[in-house]
Write a protein that holds these residues in place. Structure first.
Motif, PDB file in Angstrom:
ATOM      1  N   ILE A 174      56.361  47.013  73.701  1.00 50.51           N
ATOM      2  CA  ILE A 174      56.674  47.233  72.283  1.00 50.51           C
ATOM      3  C   ILE A 174      57.575  48.463  72.115  1.00 50.51           C
ATOM      4  CG2 ILE A 174      54.705  48.694  71.617  1.00 50.51           C
ATOM      5  CD1 ILE A 174      55.936  45.646  69.637  1.00 50.51           C
ATOM      6  N   THR A 175      57.436  49.448  73.012  1.00 47.70           N
ATOM      7  CA  THR A 175      58.325  50.621  72.978  1.00 47.70           C
ATOM      8  C   THR A 175      59.727  50.212  73.423  1.00 47.70           C
ATOM      9  OG1 THR A 175      56.448  52.062  73.503  1.00 47.70           O
ATOM     10  CG2 THR A 175      58.655  52.990  73.799  1.00 47.70           C
ATOM     11  N   GLU A 176      59.795  49.339  74.429  1.00 45.69           N
ATOM     12  CA  GLU A 176      61.099  48.850  74.896  1.00 45.69           C
ATOM     13  C   GLU A 176      61.827  48.083  73.801  1.00 45.69           C
ATOM     14  OE1 GLU A 176      60.173  48.336  79.691  1.00 45.69           O
ATOM     15  OE2 GLU A 176      59.808  46.665  78.319  1.00 45.69           O
ATOM     16  N   HIS A 177      61.066  47.455  72.913  1.00 48.06           N
ATOM     17  CA  HIS A 177      61.698  46.758  71.782  1.00 48.06           C
ATOM     18  C   HIS A 177      62.477  47.750  70.921  1.00 48.06           C
ATOM     19  CE1 HIS A 177      62.346  44.121  68.391  1.00 48.06           C
ATOM     20  NE2 HIS A 177      61.604  44.889  67.600  1.00 48.06           N
ATOM     21  N   LEU A 178      61.894  48.907  70.646  1.00 46.50           N
ATOM     22  CA  LEU A 178      62.594  49.935  69.855  1.00 46.50           C
ATOM     23  C   LEU A 178      63.790  50.503  70.614  1.00 46.50           C
ATOM     24  CD1 LEU A 178      59.624  51.948  68.285  1.00 46.50           C
ATOM     25  CD2 LEU A 178      61.183  50.392  67.106  1.00 46.50           C
ATOM     26  N   ILE A 179      63.610  50.722  71.904  1.00 52.07           N
ATOM     27  CA  ILE A 179      64.713  51.244  72.725  1.00 52.07           C
ATOM     28  C   ILE A 179      65.871  50.250  72.722  1.00 52.07           C
ATOM     29  CG2 ILE A 179      65.412  51.876  75.079  1.00 52.07           C
ATOM     30  CD1 ILE A 179      62.490  52.850  75.499  1.00 52.07           C
ATOM     31  N   LEU A 181      66.736  48.376  70.429  1.00 51.76           N
ATOM     32  CA  LEU A 181      67.408  48.409  69.125  1.00 51.76           C
ATOM     33  C   LEU A 181      68.225  49.694  68.937  1.00 51.76           C
ATOM     34  CD1 LEU A 181      64.538  46.997  66.864  1.00 51.76           C
ATOM     35  CD2 LEU A 181      66.686  45.850  67.454  1.00 51.76           C
ATOM     36  N   GLY A 182      68.292  50.512  69.978  1.00 50.58           N
ATOM     37  CA  GLY A 182      69.127  51.712  69.931  1.00 50.58           C
ATOM     38  C   GLY A 182      68.408  52.984  69.530  1.00 50.58           C
ATOM     39  N   HIS A 183      67.107  52.952  69.438  1.00 46.14           N
ATOM     40  CA  HIS A 183      66.350  54.157  69.066  1.00 46.14           C
ATOM     41  C   HIS A 183      66.128  55.024  70.302  1.00 46.14           C
ATOM     42  CE1 HIS A 183      65.392  52.844  64.950  1.00 46.14           C
ATOM     43  NE2 HIS A 183      65.360  51.615  65.487  1.00 46.14           N
ATOM     44  N   HIS A 184      66.492  56.300  70.180  1.00 42.31           N
ATOM     45  CA  HIS A 184      66.312  57.247  71.272  1.00 42.31           C
ATOM     46  C   HIS A 184      65.254  58.297  70.943  1.00 42.31           C
ATOM     47  CE1 HIS A 184      70.632  56.328  72.934  1.00 42.31           C
ATOM     48  NE2 HIS A 184      69.781  55.327  73.068  1.00 42.31           N
ATOM     49  N   ARG A 185      64.988  58.494  69.672  1.00 41.13           N
ATOM     50  CA  ARG A 185      63.950  59.442  69.255  1.00 41.13           C
ATOM     51  C   ARG A 185      62.757  58.620  68.745  1.00 41.13           C
ATOM     52  NH1 ARG A 185      68.183  61.711  66.223  1.00 41.13           N
ATOM     53  NH2 ARG A 185      66.947  61.613  64.302  1.00 41.13           N
ATOM     54  N   ILE A 186      61.797  58.412  69.617  1.00 43.68           N
ATOM     55  CA  ILE A 186      60.676  57.515  69.309  1.00 43.68           C
ATOM     56  C   ILE A 186      59.363  58.299  69.359  1.00 43.68           C
ATOM     57  CG2 ILE A 186      59.432  55.427  70.002  1.00 43.68           C
ATOM     58  CD1 ILE A 186      62.075  54.479  71.309  1.00 43.68           C
ATOM     59  N   GLY A 187      58.642  58.273  68.264  1.00 50.05           N
ATOM     60  CA  GLY A 187      57.360  58.965  68.192  1.00 50.05           C
ATOM     61  C   GLY A 187      56.199  58.032  68.485  1.00 50.05           C
ATOM     62  N   PHE A 188      55.052  58.625  68.723  1.00 52.56           N
ATOM     63  CA  PHE A 188      53.828  57.864  69.005  1.00 52.56           C
ATOM     64  C   PHE A 188      52.704  58.391  68.125  1.00 52.56           C
ATOM     65  CE2 PHE A 188      49.755  57.240  71.060  1.00 52.56           C
ATOM     66  CZ  PHE A 188      49.810  55.938  71.513  1.00 52.56           C
ATOM     67  N   LEU A 209      59.852  55.148  78.000  1.00 53.64           N
ATOM     68  CA  LEU A 209      60.817  56.230  77.772  1.00 53.64           C
ATOM     69  C   LEU A 209      61.389  56.724  79.099  1.00 53.64           C
ATOM     70  CD1 LEU A 209      59.025  58.385  75.019  1.00 53.64           C
ATOM     71  CD2 LEU A 209      60.819  56.676  74.703  1.00 53.64           C
ATOM     72  N   ASN A 210      60.520  56.937  80.071  1.00 51.28           N
ATOM     73  CA  ASN A 210      60.982  57.424  81.376  1.00 51.28           C
ATOM     74  C   ASN A 210      61.942  56.436  82.033  1.00 51.28           C
ATOM     75  OD1 ASN A 210      59.576  59.887  81.411  1.00 51.28           O
ATOM     76  ND2 ASN A 210      57.697  58.901  82.123  1.00 51.28           N
ATOM     77  N   LEU A 214      64.873  58.516  78.649  1.00 54.69           N
ATOM     78  CA  LEU A 214      64.717  59.253  77.393  1.00 54.69           C
ATOM     79  C   LEU A 214      63.653  60.335  77.548  1.00 54.69           C
ATOM     80  CD1 LEU A 214      64.744  56.254  74.870  1.00 54.69           C
ATOM     81  CD2 LEU A 214      66.631  57.795  75.449  1.00 54.69           C
ATOM     82  N   PRO A 215      63.827  61.466  76.849  1.00 54.90           N
ATOM     83  CA  PRO A 215      62.851  62.550  76.985  1.00 54.90           C
ATOM     84  C   PRO A 215      61.497  62.189  76.358  1.00 54.90           C
ATOM     85  CG  PRO A 215      64.413  63.043  75.233  1.00 54.90           C
ATOM     86  CD  PRO A 215      64.913  61.806  75.920  1.00 54.90           C
ATOM     87  N   VAL A 216      60.413  62.661  76.980  1.00 53.60           N
ATOM     88  CA  VAL A 216      59.068  62.505  76.426  1.00 53.60           C
ATOM     89  C   VAL A 216      58.731  63.828  75.746  1.00 53.60           C
ATOM     90  CG1 VAL A 216      56.640  62.091  76.938  1.00 53.60           C
ATOM     91  CG2 VAL A 216      58.413  60.876  78.227  1.00 53.60           C
TER      92      VAL A 216
END
Length: 347
Positions: A174-179, A181-188, A209-210, A214-216
């Motif tokens: 589900i995180t890869e789905h956001l990635i 779509l071009g999202h690089h700043r993803i919160g949890f 992210l890794n 992308l930075p964690v």
């Protein structure tokens, strides 16, 4: 004074001992006699004494279900009524009743479980949560009492039966789905850090992210309650940052609704300004505005499988520990979209 076994026996034309054997479902009693006795019991309004029945059958025909908090708080979240629906359906089919145990604190919950076990009130227990270093789980394991966890035990994973999803893989996908779509700043936004489900979903989120390079960021992670108010609290923290997230992975649909409402107070909208993905696929996920992209964890099946697994352990003390993984499915709806920096209010 209530109706007695002797009165039932007289009405059915059998000996009192025969009535006791019918109550115990003794296979030596013919179906015709059982039918006649049960008819007399129903007409007279006779209800077997649970304690006496337990002595005869060495079984209470009851299952304890343990909530992670008070019923008032837990039942606000649609996850619990749905998992209870799965448990109760199977329990009813197998002629087991349910005893619900709750508590405001871990100590209260433990005391309730101890009363159930030491008082011979139930034949087995289903824990509707998995907490790190949980005293209830430790107690049940030490007592060698039949129990099943909805979730994944932190310790003794090979000797404790549990029913779960592959939460690490689900969270990663589900995180890869956001990635994607071009999202690089993803919160949890997750629940308590001492819950196994939170740990697994954080792991999957960080793996995605890794893998994407992308930075964690620690400041992009918020832990709160699985309630609407928890989602509102998380928005306050994340969107007060100098560089807030453009996408959010949220551990619970109810939290997501709180997030959507609070974002609007910040003048931000889903998915135009913030894309969100969630977990559980409860009934409200499809009707909220916008409908949520969420991981369907098949809550009903989690409960049903847990109940089946527990009854197997109750009926066969030598039944080996099982790990049952219920499949998940991502439901793609309208709470996400391609990140277009130039059209965003935060560009």
């Amino acid at each position: 004074m209530g109706v007695t076994i002797k009165e039932v026996a007289k009405a059915a034309g059998v000996a009192p001992s025969t009535v006791s054997r019918v109550i115990a479902d003794n296979p030596r009693i013919s179906p015709a006699t059982k039918k006649r006795v049960r008819k007399a019991m129903k007409e007279l309004g006779y209800h077997p004494n649970v304690n006496a029945r337990s002595l005869v059958r060495s079984s209470t025909q009851a299952i304890g279900v343990v909530m992670p908090s008070s019923a008032d708080k837990a039942l606000q979240n649609p996850f619990f009524p749905e998992v209870l629906r799965g448990i109760s359906t199977v329990a009813h089919d197998l002629e087991y009743s349910l005893l619900l145990s709750t508590g405001e604190t871990e100590e209260e919950i433990l005391e309730g479980v101890q009363r159930m076990v030491h008082g011979n009130r139930v034949d087995g227990v289903i824990l509707l949560y998995s907490r790190l270093k949980d005293k209830v789980m430790e107690f049940l394991h030490e007592q060698n009492f039949p129990f099943v966890i909805v979730g994944k035990p932190n310790e003794n994973i090979d000797t404790i039966s549990h029913v779960d999803n592959d939460n690490i893989r689900a969270s990663k996908e589900i995180t890869e789905h956001l990635i994607g779509l071009g999202h690089h700043r993803i919160g949890f936004i997750g629940g308590s850090k001492d819950l196994a489900v939170t740990v697994d979903r954080i792991t999957g989120y960080e793996q995605a992210l890794n893998q994407a390079g992308l930075p964690v960021k620690k400041e992009y992670r918020v832990h709160t309650e699985f309630l609407k108010s928890g989602g509102r609290k998380a928005v306050h923290e994340l969107f007060s940052l100098e560089e807030p997230p453009t996408g959010l992975v949220i551990s619970d649909d109810l939290m997501s609704i709180g997030v959507i409402n609070m974002l609007e107070e910040f003048g931000l909208y889903v998915p135009e300004d913030v894309s969100i993905v969630s977990f559980n696929n409860v009934y409200m996920a499809e009707v909220t505005r916008p409908p949520l992209t969420t991981v369907d964890i098949n809550i009903y099946d989690l409960g049903a499988q847990a109940c089946k697994c527990l009854v197997e352990k109750i009926q066969n003390k030598n039944e080996p520990a099982k790990r049952i993984i219920v499949p998940f499915e991502i439901k793609h709806r309208m709470s996400t979209q391609q990140w277009k920096r130039e059209t965003s209010k935060r560009a």
